[in-house]
Enzyme design. Sequence first.
Site, PDB file in Angstrom:
ATOM      1  N   HIS A 267      11.099   0.132  21.206  1.00  0.00           N
ATOM      2  CA  HIS A 267      12.525   0.452  21.314  1.00  0.00           C
ATOM      3  C   HIS A 267      12.833   1.860  20.819  1.00  0.00           C
ATOM      4  O   HIS A 267      12.051   2.450  20.076  1.00  0.00           O
ATOM      5  CB  HIS A 267      13.331  -0.574  20.510  1.00  0.00           C
ATOM      6  CG  HIS A 267      12.937  -1.982  20.807  1.00  0.00           C
ATOM      7  ND1 HIS A 267      12.117  -2.723  19.971  1.00  0.00           N
ATOM      8  CD2 HIS A 267      13.224  -2.782  21.855  1.00  0.00           C
ATOM      9  CE1 HIS A 267      11.927  -3.922  20.502  1.00  0.00           C
ATOM     10  NE2 HIS A 267      12.574  -3.985  21.642  1.00  0.00           N
TER      11      HIS A 267
ATOM     12  N   ASP B  65       9.941   1.685  17.108  1.00  0.00           N
ATOM     13  CA  ASP B  65       8.923   0.724  16.682  1.00  0.00           C
ATOM     14  C   ASP B  65       7.802   0.510  17.683  1.00  0.00           C
ATOM     15  O   ASP B  65       7.077  -0.466  17.612  1.00  0.00           O
ATOM     16  CB  ASP B  65       9.592  -0.612  16.363  1.00  0.00           C
ATOM     17  CG  ASP B  65      10.328  -1.191  17.567  1.00  0.00           C
ATOM     18  OD1 ASP B  65      10.308  -0.555  18.646  1.00  0.00           O
ATOM     19  OD2 ASP B  65      10.934  -2.276  17.448  1.00  0.00           O
TER      20      ASP B  65
ATOM     21  N   SER C  37      16.114  -6.439  24.967  1.00  0.00           N
ATOM     22  CA  SER C  37      16.232  -5.822  23.641  1.00  0.00           C
ATOM     23  C   SER C  37      16.927  -4.471  23.651  1.00  0.00           C
ATOM     24  O   SER C  37      17.410  -4.017  22.613  1.00  0.00           O
ATOM     25  CB  SER C  37      14.844  -5.664  23.009  1.00  0.00           C
ATOM     26  OG  SER C  37      14.001  -4.907  23.847  1.00  0.00           O
TER      27      SER C  37
END
Length: 393
Positions: A358, A355, A47
């Site tokens: 990240h 979040d 990610s």
Amino acid sequence: MEYSHCLRLIIFSLLVAVLCVSSTTVFAASTYSTPCNFPAIFNFGDSNSDTGGLSAAFGQAQPPHGETYFGAPAGRYSDGRLVIDFIAEKFGLPYLSAYLDAVGSNFTHGANFATAGSTIRPQNTTLSQSGFSPISLNVQFYQYAEFTTRSQTVRGRGGIFRELMPKQEDFSRALYTFDIGQNDLTAGYFLNMSTEQVKEYVPDLLNQFSTYIKDIYGQGGRYFWIHNTGPVGCLPYVLDSLLITAGQIDNVGCASPFNEVAQFFNRRLKEAVAQLRKDLPLAAITYVDVYSVKYSLISQAKKHGFEQPLRACCGHGGKYNYNKKWGCGAKKRVNGTEILIGRSCKDPSVRINWDGVHYTEAANKFVFDRIVDGSFSDPPIPLNMACHRQQSH
């Protein structure tokens, strides 16, 4: 007389040494003065560099993801751009389309095989069970290998197809970027493994990682830019979800055991890269220490213009503004009314964590700005010189 003779010899030796250093410096500067012209970037990872892979396969990242830069969800688990986006900008290339995204993609200047939740080695759990992607590094490599041949078949059709695919020669001239391994470490902890048990499988991780670098090299890839893994012990989701005692928290507020495992992984990764340079003599491989940059940012947040480094900007409840049941973009029913778990911080540009997992665009930009000039690279070479082979320190 004896003293004067010795003094002259010392002065002569110093002059020779200075001249040698100067000539070496001039030679190095002249040898590596031509910036690299990468026509394409092929990215592999999780990610930290996913520009839409997981969203394409399992559903779009929901608002408020993407709000700062794109104005809407853009496949990234951040409020805006990622480090890989800034790398593309540096070379004047468009943002990388996710290989898995069939809608509106343009692969002329590369492709992104990363998906959020990816690991180096395949996991024995499903995405819904653990949150880890089934598209591990081996799958990403298979996708890349397929792409090298199919893209040329499609390009051969001419017309618009020719405009959407890279040229054959661009695969050997492209920059290959990697940012993966973080999820392999946390996966062990979420399976209740001890720190020593996680460390035990690191060699296997890196053997698999090296295999895919060699496979890409075997297909013509020559230029590799490899990020190490960041301080996972500073991430809100780790701090909130795993059992951590007070004695394991450092003076910054991060969980030391998890950061120590990340540093262990990074030392072994650096050794693996050094071996790859010996095994792949035509490759230019740059190891980038993003761990140090990220930990510096978190531990000296105020100095760098940031605040609340361990608290999520988009989240709901708790010490870290993170709840694994209701993450950023999730919908929760309260007193019969459905509410969106949105951004609770006023200004994402002064926050590090987006979040709970990240980074914000501002933090990603901070990281990029510090690694672009080679200050945290081994060998110490800037991004725009990453096609030149040098000896590491």
